[in-house]
Write an enzyme that holds these catalytic residues in place. Structure first.
Site, PDB file in Angstrom:
ATOM      1  N   GLU A  85      11.110  17.582 -24.457  1.00 38.48           N
ATOM      2  CA  GLU A  85      10.457  17.970 -23.204  1.00 38.48           C
ATOM      3  C   GLU A  85      11.064  19.243 -22.629  1.00 38.48           C
ATOM      4  O   GLU A  85      10.374  20.024 -21.974  1.00 38.48           O
ATOM      5  CB  GLU A  85      10.547  16.830 -22.185  1.00 38.48           C
ATOM      6  CG  GLU A  85       9.792  15.561 -22.590  1.00 38.48           C
ATOM      7  CD  GLU A  85       8.290  15.642 -22.348  1.00 38.48           C
ATOM      8  OE1 GLU A  85       7.785  16.702 -21.940  1.00 38.48           O
ATOM      9  OE2 GLU A  85       7.611  14.617 -22.587  1.00 38.48           O
ATOM     10  N   ARG A 130      -1.984  21.815 -14.154  1.00 40.05           N
ATOM     11  CA  ARG A 130      -0.930  20.845 -14.437  1.00 40.05           C
ATOM     12  C   ARG A 130      -1.127  20.226 -15.817  1.00 40.05           C
ATOM     13  O   ARG A 130      -0.166  19.760 -16.441  1.00 40.05           O
ATOM     14  CB  ARG A 130      -0.892  19.749 -13.368  1.00 40.05           C
ATOM     15  CG  ARG A 130       0.219  18.722 -13.607  1.00 40.05           C
ATOM     16  CD  ARG A 130       0.448  17.806 -12.416  1.00 40.05           C
ATOM     17  NE  ARG A 130       1.443  16.790 -12.733  1.00 40.05           N
ATOM     18  CZ  ARG A 130       2.004  15.972 -11.841  1.00 40.05           C
ATOM     19  NH1 ARG A 130       1.658  16.061 -10.565  1.00 40.05           N
ATOM     20  NH2 ARG A 130       2.889  15.080 -12.210  1.00 40.05           N
ATOM     21  N   HIS A 162       0.705  10.957 -27.918  1.00 41.90           N
ATOM     22  CA  HIS A 162       0.282   9.641 -27.414  1.00 41.90           C
ATOM     23  C   HIS A 162      -0.517   8.878 -28.460  1.00 41.90           C
ATOM     24  O   HIS A 162      -0.396   7.651 -28.583  1.00 41.90           O
ATOM     25  CB  HIS A 162      -0.545   9.808 -26.146  1.00 41.90           C
ATOM     26  CG  HIS A 162       0.270  10.106 -24.925  1.00 41.90           C
ATOM     27  ND1 HIS A 162      -0.299  10.436 -23.715  1.00 41.90           N
ATOM     28  CD2 HIS A 162       1.605  10.131 -24.729  1.00 41.90           C
ATOM     29  CE1 HIS A 162       0.655  10.648 -22.821  1.00 41.90           C
ATOM     30  NE2 HIS A 162       1.821  10.473 -23.425  1.00 41.90           N
ATOM     31  N   ARG A 207       0.816  -1.225   0.000  1.00 42.41           N
ATOM     32  CA  ARG A 207       0.000   0.000   0.000  1.00 42.41           C
ATOM     33  C   ARG A 207       0.849   1.274   0.000  1.00 42.41           C
ATOM     34  O   ARG A 207       0.405   2.330   0.450  1.00 42.41           O
ATOM     35  CB  ARG A 207      -0.995   0.006   1.167  1.00 42.41           C
ATOM     36  CG  ARG A 207      -2.009  -1.123   1.077  1.00 42.41           C
ATOM     37  CD  ARG A 207      -3.063  -1.019   2.168  1.00 42.41           C
ATOM     38  NE  ARG A 207      -4.085  -2.051   1.980  1.00 42.41           N
ATOM     39  CZ  ARG A 207      -3.995  -3.268   2.495  1.00 42.41           C
ATOM     40  NH1 ARG A 207      -2.940  -3.611   3.218  1.00 42.41           N
ATOM     41  NH2 ARG A 207      -4.960  -4.141   2.287  1.00 42.41           N
ATOM     42  N   LYS A 234       8.549  22.498 -13.903  1.00 39.19           N
ATOM     43  CA  LYS A 234       7.618  21.430 -13.555  1.00 39.19           C
ATOM     44  C   LYS A 234       7.300  21.439 -12.069  1.00 39.19           C
ATOM     45  O   LYS A 234       6.148  21.238 -11.670  1.00 39.19           O
ATOM     46  CB  LYS A 234       8.173  20.062 -13.967  1.00 39.19           C
ATOM     47  CG  LYS A 234       7.166  18.948 -13.686  1.00 39.19           C
ATOM     48  CD  LYS A 234       7.385  17.708 -14.491  1.00 39.19           C
ATOM     49  CE  LYS A 234       6.216  16.745 -14.325  1.00 39.19           C
ATOM     50  NZ  LYS A 234       6.391  15.494 -15.071  1.00 39.19           N
ATOM     51  N   ASN A 278       0.929  18.758 -20.569  1.00 42.45           N
ATOM     52  CA  ASN A 278       0.616  17.799 -21.626  1.00 42.45           C
ATOM     53  C   ASN A 278       0.677  18.422 -23.021  1.00 42.45           C
ATOM     54  O   ASN A 278       0.224  17.809 -23.989  1.00 42.45           O
ATOM     55  CB  ASN A 278      -0.777  17.202 -21.398  1.00 42.45           C
ATOM     56  CG  ASN A 278      -0.834  16.378 -20.122  1.00 42.45           C
ATOM     57  OD1 ASN A 278       0.087  15.645 -19.817  1.00 42.45           O
ATOM     58  ND2 ASN A 278      -1.919  16.525 -19.376  1.00 42.45           N
ATOM     59  N   GLU A 309      -3.327  16.989 -11.011  1.00 44.31           N
ATOM     60  CA  GLU A 309      -3.758  17.329 -12.360  1.00 44.31           C
ATOM     61  C   GLU A 309      -5.265  17.566 -12.436  1.00 44.31           C
ATOM     62  O   GLU A 309      -5.966  17.036 -13.306  1.00 44.31           O
ATOM     63  CB  GLU A 309      -3.331  16.242 -13.361  1.00 44.31           C
ATOM     64  CG  GLU A 309      -3.338  16.738 -14.817  1.00 44.31           C
ATOM     65  CD  GLU A 309      -2.772  15.716 -15.779  1.00 44.31           C
ATOM     66  OE1 GLU A 309      -1.579  15.814 -16.058  1.00 44.31           O
ATOM     67  OE2 GLU A 309      -3.527  14.842 -16.232  1.00 44.31           O
ATOM     68  N   HIS A 333       8.947   8.264 -27.349  1.00 43.92           N
ATOM     69  CA  HIS A 333       8.029   9.214 -26.727  1.00 43.92           C
ATOM     70  C   HIS A 333       8.383  10.664 -27.044  1.00 43.92           C
ATOM     71  O   HIS A 333       7.508  11.456 -27.437  1.00 43.92           O
ATOM     72  CB  HIS A 333       8.007   8.991 -25.209  1.00 43.92           C
ATOM     73  CG  HIS A 333       7.151   9.982 -24.476  1.00 43.92           C
ATOM     74  ND1 HIS A 333       5.782  10.034 -24.618  1.00 43.92           N
ATOM     75  CD2 HIS A 333       7.477  10.984 -23.616  1.00 43.92           C
ATOM     76  CE1 HIS A 333       5.294  11.003 -23.864  1.00 43.92           C
ATOM     77  NE2 HIS A 333       6.301  11.592 -23.251  1.00 43.92           N
ATOM     78  N   LYS A 375       3.709  11.199 -11.114  1.00 39.94           N
ATOM     79  CA  LYS A 375       2.830  10.438 -12.002  1.00 39.94           C
ATOM     80  C   LYS A 375       3.533   9.137 -12.382  1.00 39.94           C
ATOM     81  O   LYS A 375       4.653   9.147 -12.876  1.00 39.94           O
ATOM     82  CB  LYS A 375       2.490  11.245 -13.255  1.00 39.94           C
ATOM     83  CG  LYS A 375       1.498  12.353 -12.991  1.00 39.94           C
ATOM     84  CD  LYS A 375       1.287  13.240 -14.202  1.00 39.94           C
ATOM     85  CE  LYS A 375       0.454  12.589 -15.258  1.00 39.94           C
ATOM     86  NZ  LYS A 375       0.086  13.558 -16.339  1.00 39.94           N
ATOM     87  N   HIS A 435       1.195  16.243 -26.033  1.00 37.34           N
ATOM     88  CA  HIS A 435       1.074  14.840 -25.639  1.00 37.34           C
ATOM     89  C   HIS A 435      -0.191  14.159 -26.164  1.00 37.34           C
ATOM     90  O   HIS A 435      -0.194  12.949 -26.357  1.00 37.34           O
ATOM     91  CB  HIS A 435       1.135  14.712 -24.114  1.00 37.34           C
ATOM     92  CG  HIS A 435       2.513  14.883 -23.559  1.00 37.34           C
ATOM     93  ND1 HIS A 435       3.249  16.035 -23.724  1.00 37.34           N
ATOM     94  CD2 HIS A 435       3.298  14.038 -22.835  1.00 37.34           C
ATOM     95  CE1 HIS A 435       4.424  15.889 -23.134  1.00 37.34           C
ATOM     96  NE2 HIS A 435       4.479  14.701 -22.586  1.00 37.34           N
TER      97      HIS A 435
END
Length: 370
Positions: free
Chosen positions: A187, A242, A253, A123, A228, A246, A238, A268, A145, A249
């Site tokens: 990036e 935030r 993606h 956990r 960032k 992206n 997010e 990527h 993330k 992206h």
């Protein structure tokens, strides 16, 4: 040895990003200073292990940190349920406890996978990011993330799980191929294009020195991490701005999914580069920014050797309707409405919700290489 420190301010979960050469060799002492008595599982891949695992093991042993290594195949396809099972079983087999740590030694794939595992085993275990690619140092290692890919799309399964420490050894970047470094640079450029026009202009003037190494490289990484960290501190999960991170992206993606995550065709950062160029061109089509701004972005990305158009991807792509389906599956879609990060100019990105799918489809058809 000059080490730059960038804090990520999250109250009692605040942590540091350390940036500089030689941090893999110093990892043991930096980890023990913050996590005394910890034991660790190192998650890495075969390529990274060959270059960096032995120095890390020696550093941990020298600091009295017991460790075990879990080595996986390199590549985007390692962000899978099967690899997650391997990591979870390896951590449990090592009898690590909740107060122990998972260390991600590698690029964004390893960081996302190891972070997800550390967030769910017992956990939630402690987590240390040791990014070895430029892309991971400026983006995926910061902000918590984590996740893996699904057959339905990229990063659709995961959790938010912040690290306790990020060690970005700039010396590790010397082992990257030119293609990998360029992919990470996409990036870096992204942060200028979101809301730092002066940084983007500096990149236009100094990108060659960044590629060669030296102070400009460290400055670019630190500025990217600061950018960032500021956004993450405002919007950790997010739910607000935030999402600006992206930029590029959603298109990127979709293109990664359309190529089956085949790194031979598209990695990527290359997807992000094409996605940022498309986002600016789409913004121009919607009369939000000038075509001059869109062309300026394309010129810079192309100058460093990055792809900027779908036609730059080797092989055939699915048709525009299928690409739109990939976009609609992206996790940045909310209740079926298409959300894009668009722009009013260089450094003026904003969140655009309820973008008409008909506009997106028409744009994809215009820009499709067929």
């Amino acid at each position: 040895m000059s080490i730059e420190t960038v804090p990520v301010r999250l109250g009692d979960r605040t942590y540091d990003i350390l940036i500089g050469a030689g941090l893999i060799a110093r990892a043991g002492e930096e980890i023990v200073r913050r996590l005394p008595g910890v034991r660790a599982a190192i998650v890495t891949d075969g390529h990274v292990a060959a270059a960096h695992l032995d120095p890390l093991l020696a550093s941990l042993e020298g600091a009295g940190v017991g460790s075990t290594a879990i080595t996986l195949p390199p590549g985007e396809k390692t962000k899978s349920f099967e690899a997650l099972q391997t990591v979870v079983d390896g951590v449990l087999a090592a009898r690590l406890e909740r107060g122990d740590a998972v260390i991600a030694l590698g690029g964004g794939v390893i960081g996302d996978l190891a972070g997800f595992a550390s967030g769910i085993v017992r956990r939630g275990m402690r987590f240390v990011q040791m990014p070895t690619s430029l892309l991971a140092q400026v983006d995926s290692s910061v902000g918590g993330k984590t996740g893996i890919n699904s057959t339905h799309g990229k990063n659709l399964v995961g959790v938010f799980h912040q690290p306790q420490l990020v060690l970005a050894d700039t010396g590790a970047l010397d082992t990257l191929s030119d293609r990998e470094f360029r992919a990470g640079y996409a990036e870096v450029a992204k942060y200028g294009l979101i809301d730092r026009p002066d940084f983007f202009a500096w990149l236009e003037d100094n990108w060659r020195e960044i590629f060669e190494g030296g102070p400009a490289r460290t400055r670019a990484i630190a500025e990217s991490c600061r950018a960032k960290a500021e956004v993450v501190a405002r919007d950790e999960f997010e739910t607000g701005d935030r999402a600006l991170l992206n930029l590029g992206h959603t298109f990127g993606h979709a293109l990664e999914g359309a190529t089956g995550y085949d790194s031979g065709r598209l990695v990527h950062g290359e997807g992000v580069a094409i996605g940022m160029a498309l986002a600016h061109r789409f913004s121009s089509r919607l009369n939000l920014c000038s075509m001059d701004d869109a062309l300026r972005v394309e010129r810079h990305l192309a100058a460093v050797g990055l792809p900027t158009r779908m036609a730059d991807i080797p092989g055939d792509l699915p048709d525009a309707d299928r690409l739109l389906a990939y976009i609609a599956q992206d996790k940045k879609v909310s209740r079926g409405a298409l959300t894009f990060i668009l722009t009013r100019g260089v450094g003026q990105a904003f969140i655009a919700r309820d973008v008409p799918s008909s506009e997106v489809l028409a744009f994809l058809k215009e820009n499709h290489p067929r």
